[in-house]
Design a protein around this motif. Structure first.
Motif, short mmCIF file in Angstrom:
data_model
loop_
_atom_site.label_atom_id
_atom_site.label_comp_id
_atom_site.label_asym_id
_atom_site.label_seq_id
_atom_site.Cartn_x
_atom_site.Cartn_y
_atom_site.Cartn_z
N TYR A 59 -18.61 53.76 0.51
CA TYR A 59 -17.82 53.70 -0.71
C TYR A 59 -18.72 53.16 -1.81
CZ TYR A 59 -13.66 54.10 2.34
OH TYR A 59 -12.72 54.51 3.24
N TRP A 60 -18.51 53.66 -3.05
CA TRP A 60 -19.30 53.12 -4.15
C TRP A 60 -18.52 53.20 -5.46
CZ3 TRP A 60 -20.14 57.88 -2.02
CH2 TRP A 60 -20.11 59.01 -2.88
N THR A 61 -18.96 52.35 -6.40
CA THR A 61 -18.42 52.42 -7.75
C THR A 61 -19.40 53.22 -8.60
OG1 THR A 61 -19.49 50.35 -8.37
CG2 THR A 61 -17.23 50.21 -7.55
N ASP A 62 -18.83 54.05 -9.46
CA ASP A 62 -19.65 54.81 -10.42
C ASP A 62 -19.25 54.30 -11.79
OD1 ASP A 62 -21.22 57.78 -10.16
OD2 ASP A 62 -20.58 57.11 -12.15
N SER A 63 -20.03 53.34 -12.29
CA SER A 63 -19.61 52.66 -13.51
C SER A 63 -19.70 53.58 -14.72
CB SER A 63 -20.46 51.40 -13.74
OG SER A 63 -21.82 51.73 -13.91
N GLY A 64 -20.63 54.59 -14.66
CA GLY A 64 -20.75 55.49 -15.80
C GLY A 64 -19.54 56.37 -15.96
N SER A 65 -18.95 56.80 -14.85
CA SER A 65 -17.76 57.66 -14.93
C SER A 65 -16.49 56.88 -14.67
CB SER A 65 -17.89 58.80 -13.92
OG SER A 65 -17.94 58.26 -12.59
N ALA A 66 -16.61 55.56 -14.54
CA ALA A 66 -15.45 54.68 -14.31
C ALA A 66 -14.63 55.19 -13.14
CB ALA A 66 -14.60 54.57 -15.58
N ALA A 67 -15.30 55.37 -11.98
CA ALA A 67 -14.62 55.90 -10.82
C ALA A 67 -15.07 55.17 -9.57
CB ALA A 67 -14.90 57.40 -10.69
N ILE A 68 -14.25 55.33 -8.51
CA ILE A 68 -14.62 54.85 -7.18
C ILE A 68 -14.58 56.06 -6.27
CG2 ILE A 68 -13.99 53.38 -5.24
CD1 ILE A 68 -12.82 51.39 -7.21
N ARG A 69 -15.68 56.24 -5.52
CA ARG A 69 -15.79 57.41 -4.67
C ARG A 69 -16.20 56.99 -3.26
NH1 ARG A 69 -18.10 59.29 -9.67
NH2 ARG A 69 -16.88 61.02 -10.55
N ARG A 70 -16.11 57.99 -2.34
CA ARG A 70 -16.60 57.76 -0.99
C ARG A 70 -17.15 59.07 -0.44
NH1 ARG A 70 -11.12 56.98 2.71
NH2 ARG A 70 -10.35 59.14 2.56
N ALA A 71 -17.96 58.91 0.64
CA ALA A 71 -18.52 60.08 1.32
C ALA A 71 -18.82 59.68 2.75
CB ALA A 71 -19.79 60.54 0.61
N ASP A 72 -19.19 60.67 3.57
CA ASP A 72 -19.65 60.35 4.91
C ASP A 72 -20.95 59.57 4.82
OD1 ASP A 72 -17.50 61.78 5.81
OD2 ASP A 72 -18.67 63.60 6.25
N LEU A 73 -21.32 58.87 5.91
CA LEU A 73 -22.58 58.11 5.89
C LEU A 73 -23.78 59.03 5.67
CD1 LEU A 73 -22.04 55.47 8.73
CD2 LEU A 73 -21.91 55.13 6.25
N SER A 74 -23.59 60.31 5.92
CA SER A 74 -24.68 61.27 5.67
C SER A 74 -24.75 61.72 4.24
CB SER A 74 -24.47 62.51 6.56
OG SER A 74 -23.26 63.18 6.19
N GLY A 75 -23.74 61.37 3.43
CA GLY A 75 -23.69 61.81 2.03
C GLY A 75 -22.79 62.99 1.82
N ALA A 76 -22.29 63.57 2.88
CA ALA A 76 -21.44 64.74 2.74
C ALA A 76 -20.01 64.32 2.43
CB ALA A 76 -21.47 65.54 4.04
N ASN A 77 -19.23 65.31 1.99
CA ASN A 77 -17.80 65.15 1.75
C ASN A 77 -17.50 64.04 0.75
OD1 ASN A 77 -17.09 67.14 3.72
ND2 ASN A 77 -17.46 65.61 5.32
N VAL A 78 -18.11 64.17 -0.43
CA VAL A 78 -17.87 63.22 -1.50
C VAL A 78 -16.43 63.39 -2.00
CG1 VAL A 78 -18.52 62.50 -3.82
CG2 VAL A 78 -20.28 63.15 -2.16
N GLN A 79 -15.72 62.24 -2.17
CA GLN A 79 -14.35 62.23 -2.67
C GLN A 79 -14.23 61.21 -3.79
OE1 GLN A 79 -12.81 61.40 1.47
NE2 GLN A 79 -11.10 62.58 0.64
N THR A 80 -13.51 61.59 -4.82
CA THR A 80 -13.16 60.62 -5.85
C THR A 80 -11.84 60.00 -5.46
OG1 THR A 80 -14.32 61.84 -7.58
CG2 THR A 80 -12.61 60.27 -8.28
N LEU A 81 -11.84 58.69 -5.24
CA LEU A 81 -10.64 57.99 -4.82
C LEU A 81 -9.83 57.48 -6.00
CD1 LEU A 81 -12.19 55.91 -1.89
CD2 LEU A 81 -11.03 58.12 -1.77
N ILE A 82 -10.51 56.89 -6.98
CA ILE A 82 -9.86 56.41 -8.19
C ILE A 82 -10.68 56.93 -9.37
CG2 ILE A 82 -9.11 54.41 -9.53
CD1 ILE A 82 -8.99 52.85 -6.90
N GLY A 83 -10.05 57.75 -10.20
CA GLY A 83 -10.79 58.35 -11.32
C GLY A 83 -10.23 57.98 -12.65
N SER A 84 -9.24 57.12 -12.70
CA SER A 84 -8.66 56.73 -13.98
C SER A 84 -8.22 55.26 -13.90
CB SER A 84 -7.47 57.63 -14.34
OG SER A 84 -6.44 57.47 -13.37
N GLY A 85 -8.07 54.67 -15.07
CA GLY A 85 -7.60 53.29 -15.13
C GLY A 85 -8.70 52.27 -15.01
N LEU A 86 -9.91 52.70 -14.74
CA LEU A 86 -11.04 51.79 -14.65
C LEU A 86 -11.87 51.87 -15.91
CD1 LEU A 86 -12.16 52.57 -10.98
CD2 LEU A 86 -10.44 50.92 -11.77
#
Length: 815
Positions: free
Chosen positions: A224-251
């Motif tokens: 899991y990581w925060t993307d401060s430039g896009s004000a989002a929280i995302r996650r992916a598999d440990l390999s980097g695959a299957n990136v998902q945006t979990l929270i994309g607004s309100g941050l």
């Protein structure tokens, strides 16, 4: 610990909104936790077991913490420059952080105390930090030098692991997998490498805008990581695959990120209360696994350490289940280190398990006194301490929990009791007050208890109160406080009434059982009462004639004495209780003087007592007669004016303290008749012709009363007691004519003259009794039975002129 956590959530700080927030792992359920008091929060770390979260505020220059629900916000470390990354070593009780303003790595206790500089050189802009608990190492990123570095927990052994990066920031470790992950907000990548820095890989190289915070869920295979430039929280598999945006607004500017990952635990447990021992006492430490979730453990390996100056290893044993196949066996200690390893015993039918279970038991003996330290700890080791699964892979995210801090205490506490107290005996005993006792121990707090109170049961009464101070190891010291109850007041004594008694029958002394006085005291419930006679004889001895003084004393326990005096007076008399009758019939109520003569045969003459007695129908019972004290054997009684003397030798006796006698007619009940026989008017031995002469000489006399006293002169012809001399009185003489008195109490050989049946008038005159010639009713010159017959036939003496007149008494011949 804080409130119970909501599991499987992620936590982050937002420097743009000044908030600490959380959400479910899928991004739903966003919750504001801390919304006030933050300036520029940067990094965040969780103590899942303790239920708390910690964060850095680079704008405020401080480290804070709160419960996982956001309550209980507290400042831990203040006065920092620009704290950035933060990590927790819960087992070691430490919080670690980087400070980009001072280019340092520092740590403190979890409560913010004992701040230490660990790395102070070679850094430019240290950002995030992560810890390898198993090997005791810390890893961090330095955006200024473009490096990933590590060092031991104490700051030594610094190593450059990865160089040539642009602006590495967030960092996370997969210790089990042997990998470290970091975000580079300069190249907008997420990368990883082996823990030694080799095999660098780009995992996500596109679609990122200033990635900062990074966290791993190794069990689920996610990062899991925060993307401060896009004000989002995302996650992916440990390999980097299957990136998902979990929270994309309100941050606004999400930075540090941490996951509430339910940890698998390996912990070292000691029994309750065993965290404080005395030297030579035994300590048992149990290695236990718990909270495995779905993880199926096939075995374990553990690398422990203990302080051999504090503990001596005695023995170690693996538990038969769930891992019955020892790999390192026997269990031994070398230089304060113990290695353990065991797996399932397939031959015994054991299979991998996720159940909580004890794995091994270690026994130690406490040595020298030390007031601080951990009993047994997990030590840094390669390979690491871990549970292993069916593929031989360690369980990810295992939390190692050392045994609790322990004390070896050989010194008893000090204790000082409150000052002794002096009270009045009427005062109440104050209640125990452990708060007034001063106690201290070299190794920590003490417990003060009240053991009890004891009394000396003397006076002054001293109550001794004992307090005990006990330290955690059971060493104790006691002190005593005394309460002295003084008593200066004498008892209150009330003497019984004085005693006046007659001498006991047959004696000139009396047996008296004096009643002890009543005594009370303000302190002593039962003062001692004693008595002392003025003649110095024991109280129970007979009391002599006269007055004896008894001095009674009441003494309380304190020796205070009060006295009073009681007089015991013994008269010079014995009491005689008797019944007496007059015969034959007299008036219903009549008082006569009766003379009693008490004899001691062989001794001196009789003791003579004259006593007026009132008769009812001729009988008086329970008459009390006092006689000078003596040993009497016989008693006589007579009315000297009217009756013959009677002797009571058979019924006269001692009954208790009195004599008893009976002068009544008991012939009907087998006794004798000792009634006083009327008709003897001259107090001689017989009822004879003289008594008739006296009767005729007093014929028709009127006394006005039938009662006589002991002063009434003789003769007194009113035998019946009707107040006059009449035919009623003649009846007594008639029926008792020639009757003699009773024999003497003490018979003598001397005889006596018999009754006189007839006497000539001439002889009467010669004897000076000529006045009795009035009784010669037939005028024959003789006073005899013929005159009695004449009276019976109606002849009467001439009336007495002037009523009673002067009665001649020469015919009165007392014995």
């Amino acid at each position: 610990a804080g409130p119970a956590r909501a599991a499987d959530r992620m936590y982050w700080v937002d420097a743009g909104t000044g908030k600490v927030q959380s959400a479910n792992r899928d991004g739903t359920g966003v919750t504001d936790l801390v919304t006030a008091g933050l300036t520029a929060p940067r990094g965040i770390a969780l103590n899942v077991v303790g239920g708390r979260m910690y964060w850095t505020d680079s704008g405020a220059g401080k480290i804070q913490r709160a419960n996982l629900d956001g309550t209980g916000v507290a400042n831990l470390v203040t006065g920092l420059s620009a704290p950035s990354g933060i990590a927790l070593h819960v087992r070691g009780g430490k919080v670690y952080w980087t400070d980009t303003g001072t280019a340092k790595i520092q740590r403190a206790d979890l409560d913010g105390t004992n701040v230490q500089d660990l790395v102070t050189t070679g850094l430019t802009t240290p950002r995030s930090i992560a810890l390898d608990d198993a090997l005791g190492r810390m890893y961090w990123t330095d955006a200024g030098t473009g490096k990933v570095q590590r060092a031991d927990f104490d700051g030594t052994g610094l190593e450059d692991l990865v160089s040539g990066l642009t602006a590495p920031d967030g960092i996370a470790l997969d210790v089990v997998g042997g990998k470290m992950y970091w975000a580079d907000d300069g190249t907008d990548k997420i990368q990883r490498a082996d823990l030694d820095g080799t095999n660098v890989e780009d995992l996500i190289a596109t679609g990122l805008t200033t990635p900062v915070g990074l966290a791993l869920d190794v069990v689920a295979g996610k990062m899991y990581w925060t993307d401060s430039g896009s004000a989002a929280i995302r996650r992916a598999d440990l390999s980097g695959a299957n990136v998902q945006t979990l929270i994309g607004s309100g941050l606004v500017t999400p930075l540090g990120l941490a996951l509430d990952v339910p940890p698998t635990k390996l912990e070292l447990l000691i029994p309750a209360g065993a965290d404080c021992l005395r030297p030579t006492e035994t300590l048992t430490v149990t290695l236990r696994m718990s909270d495995l979730g779905t993880y199926q453990a096939r075995g374990f390996q553990a690398f422990l350490a203990f302080d051999s100056t504090r503990l001596t290893f005695v023995s170690g044993n693996y538990t038969p289940a769930p891992f019955g196949l020892p790999i390192i066996d026997p269990i031994v200690a070398v230089n304060g280190e113990i290695d353990l390893a065991a797996g399932i015993d397939q031959s015994a039918g054991q299979t991998p398990t996720s159940a909580d279970a004890d794995l091994a038991t270690l026994t130690f003996t406490a040595l020298a006194e030390t007031c601080a330290g951990t009993a047994v700890t997990f030590r840094a080791h390669d390979p690491i301490t871990a549970l292993t699964d069916v593929q031989g892979l360690p369980a990810p995210g295992t939390v190692l929990i050392d045994s609790p801090p322990m004390v070896i205490d050989a010194t008893a506490p000090t204790i000082t009791c409150p000052a002794n107290v002096v009270l009045d005996c009427a005062d109440p005993l104050p209640p125990p007050d452990t708060g007034a006792v001063t106690a201290a121990d070299t190794c920590g707090p003490v417990t003060v208890t009240h053991l009890g109170d004891s009394s000396n049961n003397l006076c002054p009464e001293v109550v001794t109160r004992t307090y005990r101070a006990t330290d955690c190891a059971g060493n104790f010291t006691e002190c005593q406080q005394t309460f002295t109850f003084n008593d200066t007041q004498v008892p209150l004594i009330t003497c019984p009434p004085d005693v006046s008694v007659n001498a006991d029958a047959g004696l000139c002394t009396a047996a008296v059982n004096p009643t002890a006085p009543s005594a009370t005291d303000n302190c002593d419930p039962a003062p001692a009462v004693t008595g002392s006679r003025s003649d110095l004889l024991p109280l129970g001895n007979p009391y002599p004639q006269g007055t004896t003084t008894i001095t009674w004393s009441a003494e309380d326990d304190c020796g205070n004495i009060a006295t009073c005096q009681q007089l015991v007076t013994v008269s010079a008399f014995n009491e005689v209780l008797l019944d007496i009758a007059l015969a034959p019939t007299v008036e219903p109520s009549l008082t006569r003087c009766v003379r009693f003569e008490f004899y001691t045969c062989g001794g001196s003459g009789p003791a003579v007592v004259d006593q007026e007695i009132t008769f009812t129908n001729g009988l008086a019972t329970g008459v009390s007669v006092l006689v000078p004290c003596g040993a009497y054997t016989c008693v006589t009684a007579r009315d000297r004016l009217h009756t013959l003397r009677r002797t009571d030798g058979d019924d006269f006796a001692v009954a208790g303290s009195v004599y008893v006698a009976d002068f009544t007619d008991r012939s009907g009940s087998g006794g004798d008749d000792d009634s006083l026989v009327g008709g003897n008017l001259n107090d001689d031995r017989f009822v004879d012709i003289f008594d008739f002469g006296i009767f005729t000489g007093q014929w028709s006399a009127n006394y006005g009363t039938g009662n006589t006293t002991c002063a009434t002169p003789a003769p007194h012809g009113d035998i019946s007691g009707n107040g006059t001399v009449s035919t009623d009185d003649f009846t007594f003489i008639q029926i008792n004519f020639l009757r003699a008195r009773d024999a003497d109490c003490c018979p003598t050989l001397a005889g006596g003259q018999g009754p006189v049946e007839r006497i000539s008038v001439e002889e009467l005159i010669r004897r000076g009794l000529g006045h009795l010639a009035v009784g010669d009713l037939n005028g024959d010159g003789w006073l005899d039975e013929f005159d009695i017959v004449a009276f019976m036939q109606g002849t009467r003496p001439p009336p007495r002129p002037g009523g009673l007149g002067t009665l001649r008494t020469r015919a009165f011949r007392p014995e």
